[in-house]
Scaffold this motif. Structure first.
Motif, PDB file in Angstrom:
ATOM      1  N   ALA A  39       0.831  -1.210   0.000  1.00  0.00           N
ATOM      2  CA  ALA A  39       0.000   0.000   0.000  1.00  0.00           C
ATOM      3  C   ALA A  39       0.862   1.255   0.000  1.00  0.00           C
ATOM      4  N   ASP A  40       1.960   1.234   0.752  1.00  0.00           N
ATOM      5  CA  ASP A  40       2.873   2.387   0.742  1.00  0.00           C
ATOM      6  C   ASP A  40       3.444   2.617  -0.656  1.00  0.00           C
ATOM      7  N   LEU A  41       3.816   1.540  -1.323  1.00  0.00           N
ATOM      8  CA  LEU A  41       4.370   1.682  -2.665  1.00  0.00           C
ATOM      9  C   LEU A  41       3.328   2.204  -3.648  1.00  0.00           C
ATOM     10  N   VAL A  42       2.118   1.684  -3.562  1.00  0.00           N
ATOM     11  CA  VAL A  42       1.049   2.148  -4.447  1.00  0.00           C
ATOM     12  C   VAL A  42       0.752   3.628  -4.211  1.00  0.00           C
ATOM     13  N   MET A  43       0.790   4.045  -2.959  1.00  0.00           N
ATOM     14  CA  MET A  43       0.460   5.430  -2.605  1.00  0.00           C
ATOM     15  C   MET A  43       1.667   6.362  -2.677  1.00  0.00           C
ATOM     16  N   ALA A  44       2.822   5.828  -3.118  1.00  0.00           N
ATOM     17  CA  ALA A  44       4.057   6.616  -3.226  1.00  0.00           C
ATOM     18  C   ALA A  44       4.459   7.225  -1.886  1.00  0.00           C
ATOM     19  N   ARG A  45       4.293   6.433  -0.823  1.00  0.00           N
ATOM     20  CA  ARG A  45       4.711   6.860   0.514  1.00  0.00           C
ATOM     21  C   ARG A  45       5.986   6.114   0.902  1.00  0.00           C
ATOM     22  N   THR A  46       6.744   6.677   1.810  1.00  0.00           N
ATOM     23  CA  THR A  46       7.952   6.015   2.295  1.00  0.00           C
ATOM     24  C   THR A  46       7.554   4.828   3.157  1.00  0.00           C
ATOM     25  N   PRO A  47       7.978   3.615   2.803  1.00  0.00           N
ATOM     26  CA  PRO A  47       7.619   2.440   3.603  1.00  0.00           C
ATOM     27  C   PRO A  47       8.183   2.523   5.021  1.00  0.00           C
ATOM     28  N   GLU A  48       7.541   1.795   5.924  1.00  0.00           N
ATOM     29  CA  GLU A  48       7.957   1.846   7.322  1.00  0.00           C
ATOM     30  C   GLU A  48       9.319   1.213   7.546  1.00  0.00           C
ATOM     31  N   ILE A  49       9.703   0.248   6.712  1.00  0.00           N
ATOM     32  CA  ILE A  49      11.029  -0.369   6.797  1.00  0.00           C
ATOM     33  C   ILE A  49      11.713  -0.245   5.443  1.00  0.00           C
ATOM     34  N   PRO A  50      13.056  -0.273   5.406  1.00  0.00           N
ATOM     35  CA  PRO A  50      13.760  -0.219   4.117  1.00  0.00           C
ATOM     36  C   PRO A  50      13.433  -1.448   3.277  1.00  0.00           C
ATOM     37  N   LEU A  51      13.305  -1.254   1.973  1.00  0.00           N
ATOM     38  CA  LEU A  51      12.913  -2.345   1.082  1.00  0.00           C
ATOM     39  C   LEU A  51      14.030  -2.806   0.145  1.00  0.00           C
ATOM     40  N   ALA A  52      15.225  -2.255   0.288  1.00  0.00           N
ATOM     41  CA  ALA A  52      16.300  -2.616  -0.641  1.00  0.00           C
ATOM     42  C   ALA A  52      16.576  -4.119  -0.617  1.00  0.00           C
ATOM     43  N   ALA A  53      16.565  -4.725   0.568  1.00  0.00           N
ATOM     44  CA  ALA A  53      16.867  -6.156   0.680  1.00  0.00           C
ATOM     45  C   ALA A  53      15.767  -7.028   0.094  1.00  0.00           C
ATOM     46  N   LEU A  54      14.582  -6.437  -0.127  1.00  0.00           N
ATOM     47  CA  LEU A  54      13.448  -7.176  -0.675  1.00  0.00           C
ATOM     48  C   LEU A  54      13.207  -6.846  -2.144  1.00  0.00           C
ATOM     49  N   SER A  55      14.022  -6.006  -2.711  1.00  0.00           N
ATOM     50  CA  SER A  55      13.806  -5.500  -4.066  1.00  0.00           C
ATOM     51  C   SER A  55      13.847  -6.611  -5.110  1.00  0.00           C
ATOM     52  N   PRO A  56      12.977  -6.544  -6.113  1.00  0.00           N
ATOM     53  CA  PRO A  56      13.071  -7.497  -7.224  1.00  0.00           C
ATOM     54  C   PRO A  56      14.398  -7.397  -7.973  1.00  0.00           C
ATOM     55  N   GLN A  57      15.058  -6.246  -7.884  1.00  0.00           N
ATOM     56  CA  GLN A  57      16.310  -6.034  -8.605  1.00  0.00           C
ATOM     57  C   GLN A  57      17.534  -6.541  -7.845  1.00  0.00           C
ATOM     58  N   ARG A  58      17.363  -7.113  -6.642  1.00  0.00           N
ATOM     59  CA  ARG A  58      18.520  -7.534  -5.860  1.00  0.00           C
ATOM     60  C   ARG A  58      19.258  -8.723  -6.487  1.00  0.00           C
ATOM     61  N   PHE A  59      18.618  -9.391  -7.415  1.00  0.00           N
ATOM     62  CA  PHE A  59      19.265 -10.534  -8.070  1.00  0.00           C
ATOM     63  C   PHE A  59      19.901 -10.144  -9.400  1.00  0.00           C
TER      64      PHE A  59
END
Length: 424
Positions: free
Chosen positions: A404-424
């Protein structure tokens, strides 16, 4: 593809959103997005809670912050893999296809990657507990929750001592636990277990649902009552450019403003069509559900070195677990469920093993044990929310808030870099 109604900015409410997948992650995302004023339709090829959400152990396992790929695990793997009924199994005819995933899994076990994955998992679990409590409160769902704790068992002092660094890591992440060092102490929490289990860790804040399928259907009922839609449709493909997206349903297309891809073990097939080749594999989990009265189970019990659990489901007992990395196409091997049940009878001597129902489910697993939460490389209009492994139920409410944060262009409550689809 024509431009959709959606030159709306993502911070605006009132968008049309398609969620692909009607398991617990997809339903939770749909409910959360709906609460923010969006018009949401959930699409699934089979319907509500038809796959992994139908028959899992029902655990909200917030203390499980340790990734599956741990330092030193690869030394144990050959022994496990030589035992086709062991806690980790690969069918020989699938081994070659699995090799690239196993290479990434091995790399994820290196100490630097393992530490980073554990930190990300701990952050997601912390959010998950708070998000679940918000979800329970918002839906009046407490009547479907069991707050009975969890007992993780060890056979002997050596196995127990080897677990202490993991308990220390849990404590540093704010997870409460008690360490039990005799069979009598264990029996105070859960009577009736074999005395071969000499030590244990008890996590009192562990939670379960009375039935994962019932919980998912309950949330979906709330979603439908508030104006959401669920359609049994097989999404053939996603077509997207940088700002718009369409769902190919075979007979026709729909063009929502945003798409959330939460189709569990099938998600990577649609992501690949957008140019995202994500290393998702399938942990096939097996269990047997016994009727009410099978055993006086008072807490969730984990037989750690044997790779399975006993959980209370609708007053009965569900015995299940283990990891079979076998993809989506091979037929189920229910001998694995039978082996787990036989072990359970040894470890829980009073267990009545008659009248059980067997089940196999597909867990969508990434090599670093972290889900994929983030935008597709092809389009900001497509958000991925899959790859939770055996923690989909646990992390569903947190995933919904992050999506929901991503859809609403809000800063997520936790960092998402480790969960990114681009991490691979």
């Amino acid at each position: 593809m024509g431009k959709v109604a959606a030159t709306k900015t993502s911070s605006q409410a009132g968008m049309t959103i398609a969620v692909i997948g009607a398991g617990i992650v997809g339903v939770s995302c749909g409910l959360r997005l709906q609460s923010l004023g969006h018009q949401v339709t959930i699409y699934d090829r089979k319907g509500l809670a038809a796959e992994a959400s139908a028959g899992n152990a029902g655990a909200f396992a917030f203390s499980e912050i340790i990734p599956l790929a741990t330092p030193g695990m690869m030394r144990k793997a050959p022994k496990w893999l030589l035992d086709p009924m062991g806690p980790l199994s690969i069918p020989p005819r699938y081994a070659l296809q699995l090799a690239p995933w196993l290479l990434r899994f091995w790399r994820a076990s290196w100490r630097d990657r393992h530490a980073a994955s554990m930190a990300a998992q701990a952050a997601l679990m912390g959010l998950g507990r708070a998000a679940l409590e918000r979800q329970i409160s918002a839906t009046d769902g407490e009547f479907l929750i069991q707050r009975d704790g969890q007992l993780l068992l060890f056979e002997g002092a050596r196995e127990y001592q080897a677990s202490l660094p993991a308990w220390q890591a849990r404590g540093q992440a704010g997870i409460r636990y008690d360490l039990l060092q005799t069979p009598d102490e264990i029996a105070e929490v859960q009577p009736g277990l074999s005395r071969q289990f000499t030590h244990a860790g008890y996590t009192p804040d562990w939670m379960n649902t009375v039935d994962p399928k019932t919980w998912c259907e309950f949330l979906a009922g709330q979603f439908l009552a508030r104006g959401g839609r669920v359609e049994v449709q097989d999404v053939k493909a996603l077509c997207a450019d940088r700002v718009s997206v369409a769902l190919d349903l075979g007979s026709h297309r729909v063009t929502p403003d945003r798409v959330v891809l939460a189709a569990g073990a099938w998600s990577h097939q649609l992501a690949r069509g957008l140019g995202d080749a994500l290393p998702l594999e399938t942990e096939r989990g097996y269990n047997t559900t016994l009727p009410a009265g099978a055993f006086d189970l008072r807490t969730h019990v984990t037989f750690g070195s044997h790779g399975f659990v006993a959980s209370r489901i609708n007053g009965g007992v569900r015995i299940g677990g283990a990891v079979e990395l076998g993809g989506l196409k091979l037929p189920p091997n229910f001998k694995r469920a039978e082996v787990l049940l036989k072990k359970a009878c040894r470890f829980m001597p009073g267990l009545d093993s008659t009248g059980g129902t067997q089940w196999m489910g597909f867990r969508p697993s990434m090599p670093d044990s972290l889900p994929v939460i983030g935008a597709s490389s092809a389009s900001e209009a497509v958000i991925y929310a899959f790859g939770h492994g055996h923690l989909g139920l646990t992390q569903s409410a947190a995933t919904a808030e992050l999506v929901a944060d991503l859809v609403m262009a809000r800063t997520p409550e936790i960092p998402l870099a480790a969960l990114s689809p681009q991490r691979f």
